[in-house]
Scaffold this motif. Sequence first.
Motif, PDB file in Angstrom:
ATOM      1  N   HIS A  66       0.831  -1.207   0.000  1.00  0.00           N
ATOM      2  CA  HIS A  66       0.000   0.000   0.000  1.00  0.00           C
ATOM      3  C   HIS A  66       0.867   1.260   0.000  1.00  0.00           C
ATOM      4  O   HIS A  66       0.498   2.274  -0.586  1.00  0.00           O
ATOM      5  N   ASP A  69       2.109   1.648  -3.669  1.00  0.00           N
ATOM      6  CA  ASP A  69       1.069   2.179  -4.548  1.00  0.00           C
ATOM      7  C   ASP A  69       0.888   3.682  -4.348  1.00  0.00           C
ATOM      8  O   ASP A  69       0.754   4.442  -5.317  1.00  0.00           O
ATOM      9  N   ARG A  70       0.904   4.118  -3.105  1.00  0.00           N
ATOM     10  CA  ARG A  70       0.742   5.547  -2.825  1.00  0.00           C
ATOM     11  C   ARG A  70       1.898   6.362  -3.386  1.00  0.00           C
ATOM     12  O   ARG A  70       1.699   7.451  -3.940  1.00  0.00           O
ATOM     13  N   LEU A  72       3.865   5.583  -5.943  1.00  0.00           N
ATOM     14  CA  LEU A  72       3.783   5.617  -7.401  1.00  0.00           C
ATOM     15  C   LEU A  72       2.700   6.579  -7.876  1.00  0.00           C
ATOM     16  O   LEU A  72       2.895   7.314  -8.851  1.00  0.00           O
ATOM     17  N   HIS A  73       1.554   6.574  -7.216  1.00  0.00           N
ATOM     18  CA  HIS A  73       0.503   7.526  -7.581  1.00  0.00           C
ATOM     19  C   HIS A  73       1.015   8.956  -7.459  1.00  0.00           C
ATOM     20  O   HIS A  73       0.755   9.801  -8.336  1.00  0.00           O
ATOM     21  N   LEU A  91       5.481  -4.912  -7.535  1.00  0.00           N
ATOM     22  CA  LEU A  91       4.109  -4.423  -7.657  1.00  0.00           C
ATOM     23  C   LEU A  91       3.135  -5.584  -7.451  1.00  0.00           C
ATOM     24  O   LEU A  91       3.332  -6.668  -7.972  1.00  0.00           O
ATOM     25  N   THR A  93      -0.772  -5.089  -7.030  1.00  0.00           N
ATOM     26  CA  THR A  93      -2.197  -4.928  -7.308  1.00  0.00           C
ATOM     27  C   THR A  93      -2.486  -4.657  -8.782  1.00  0.00           C
ATOM     28  O   THR A  93      -1.704  -4.025  -9.484  1.00  0.00           O
ATOM     29  N   SER A  95      -4.728  -2.694  -9.841  1.00  0.00           N
ATOM     30  CA  SER A  95      -5.014  -1.270 -10.014  1.00  0.00           C
ATOM     31  C   SER A  95      -3.755  -0.454 -10.289  1.00  0.00           C
ATOM     32  O   SER A  95      -3.801   0.509 -11.059  1.00  0.00           O
ATOM     33  N   ILE A  96      -2.636  -0.823  -9.689  1.00  0.00           N
ATOM     34  CA  ILE A  96      -1.421  -0.038  -9.903  1.00  0.00           C
ATOM     35  C   ILE A  96      -0.866  -0.265 -11.304  1.00  0.00           C
ATOM     36  O   ILE A  96      -0.357   0.658 -11.943  1.00  0.00           O
ATOM     37  N   PHE A  99      -2.980   1.895 -13.489  1.00  0.00           N
ATOM     38  CA  PHE A  99      -2.609   3.306 -13.349  1.00  0.00           C
ATOM     39  C   PHE A  99      -1.340   3.614 -14.136  1.00  0.00           C
ATOM     40  O   PHE A  99      -1.256   4.654 -14.812  1.00  0.00           O
TER      41      PHE A  99
END
Length: 312
Positions: A66, A69-70, A72-73, A91, A93, A95-96, A99
């Motif tokens: 988590h 992911d944060r 990278l966003h 990695l 998820t 979702s990532i 994205f």
Amino acid sequence: MEVASDYRSWDELIPDALGLIFKKLSLQEKMTVIPRVCKSWAKAVNGPYCWQEIDIVEWSNRCQPHQLDRMLHLLITRSSGSLRKLSVSGLQTHSIFTFIAQNAGSLQTLRVPRSNMNDSIVEGIGGRLSMISFLDVSYCIKMGAYALEVIGKNCKVLQGLCRNMHPLDTAGKAFQDDEAYAIASTMPKLKHLEMAYHVITTEGVLQILSGCPNLEFLDLRGSWGVKLDNMFLKQNFPKLKVLGPLVLGYYEKEGWDVCSDFSDSSEYLSWEFVAGESYDGMWDDDEGRLEELELRFYEGIDDARMYWPPSP
């Protein structure tokens, strides 16, 4: 009367020049030190010039999914569509991956080793990776030949592929050439290919050599199903350098910068995101505020699975 200076102060440098300088710094320094120096530096490090190339491999090996992911966003959003190179490990998820693909319009180099990438994920994002010229999917054990076929059909300019495997993941497995056939049939422009500790055979390698006529480097260390005659290679592929199957030790790859471009950062500590100290208004910036983000260092890593042997 003041004498005009021929030199500009650091805070007057244009953002793209600052970006070229700041990208030499570690992730820690860019996230926690540079924003505190002055208003112009804070603005530059929050803009796209510092994040056209993102290499957080060392950090990603030591953080939770988590947190990764944060991060990278945050960094990819800062790149504002100008991301050319991304290097990150582990990695997890769907979702990532989505994205990343949504922001891959300019992406040319993608390194995602030890990630939870599978055939379904690749099928969903492959069409958005058309600009990729170098791809590292080493140790991604959940993806197979179908994923490589999708990659090859969509990444028409692909020249470099790393598909190394961990020896513990392939030990005792039957030899098979499905991935070799996928590479041979869909990646004709390959110049650099790494398939260390793979379960391919001699026939699979010959198919690759036939389908990838521009190949200049082939890493087969630990791929024990391959037996190649040196004289045959010299006569038919004089420009090709083959490493392995015998493992002799570490090989320094020369002439292929993207294969040895991991960060030299000396930081080997993990970071933890904590809602805390805010830099809002520090420089009274009307154009934007700095992220409400504190990066806290801590020592010790409890999860031994985060440790991997060096890549072959």
